[in-house]
Scaffold this active site. Sequence first.
Site, mmCIF file in Angstrom:
data_model
loop_
_atom_site.group_PDB
_atom_site.id
_atom_site.type_symbol
_atom_site.label_atom_id
_atom_site.label_comp_id
_atom_site.label_asym_id
_atom_site.label_seq_id
_atom_site.Cartn_x
_atom_site.Cartn_y
_atom_site.Cartn_z
ATOM 1 N N ASP A 148 1.902 5.204 -0.019
ATOM 2 C CA ASP A 148 1.669 6.083 0.567
ATOM 3 C C ASP A 148 2.048 7.113 -0.932
ATOM 4 O O ASP A 148 2.352 7.027 -2.012
ATOM 5 C CB ASP A 148 3.154 7.528 1.080
ATOM 6 N N ARG A 151 11.796 5.489 3.745
ATOM 7 C CA ARG A 151 11.844 7.003 2.800
ATOM 8 C C ARG A 151 12.396 7.554 3.826
ATOM 9 O O ARG A 151 13.395 8.591 4.112
ATOM 10 C CB ARG A 151 11.106 7.936 2.694
ATOM 11 N N ARG A 189 0.741 -1.229 0.257
ATOM 12 C CA ARG A 189 0.036 0.363 0.152
ATOM 13 C C ARG A 189 1.010 1.367 -0.165
ATOM 14 O O ARG A 189 1.323 2.173 0.961
ATOM 15 C CB ARG A 189 -0.810 -0.218 1.393
#
Length: 276
Positions: A57, A206, A55
Amino acid sequence: MELRTRVRLDVAYDGTDFSGWAAQPGQRTVAGVLTEAFALVLGADRATGLTVAGRTDAGVHATGQVCHVDLPTALWQQHTGTLLRRLARLLPTDVRVRALTEVPAAFDARFSATFRRYEYRVTDAPYGAEPLRRHEILAWPRPLDLAALNEAAAGLVGEHDFAAYCRRKEHATTVREVTRLDWRRDPDGVLVATVQADAFCQSMVRSLVGAMLVAGDGRRPVDWPGGLLDRRERASEVSVVAAHGLTLVEVGYPEDPAGYADRASRTRRLRITSSA
């Protein structure tokens, strides 16, 4: 009872104008757009159980996303030869279904996956990112040392508690196994981080990139990112870099379809045990 067929979708998208993968009221999402397209082709609520491997972002791209849906067998047989082209006509240009494949009912795009692989692109060119690639490359304001980036990356490989790099969710584990993490500099000068793991928690990739970049530009020692693995809470000094540099490039599954169910079962058990 209506017979249903499970279908794997290989999907690519430019995440720039999407509020992530998951359907959200009033938001443009990849899942929402796909659901609408299937409804137009097959009828409302005929494609059910849309399940995705990762999923992503808001702003994150994909060239190798995988999901599955369950379709009425009669409809699937009727539209098998034309469904891909019909979806191509209906979908917006920033999302493509690249392949539709009938799979065993035991296939689960999320739980049958053995790994997810991402790439993160950064340029340290003094003029920034090339205009035509600005939506997929992060412009970094300082020179980056490839050897330092790879030395920092080496300290993050393996099975660890990545709590320092994750947004913790209640009853969810932050233990992950990173099986690959390395950097390369492409001929055009763009630096690419490749990170592969069994799964990732929210913002983990990230955050890892953010920690490695400050080691790569010399503001932190190369052992600093790995040293944060001793933490059991989110490290506030780690910056989560922008989403647009990140792309999901591949999801792996057992080579033998007979392994889909076993892999899904083991993954579910691992998640439940780790979260207890």
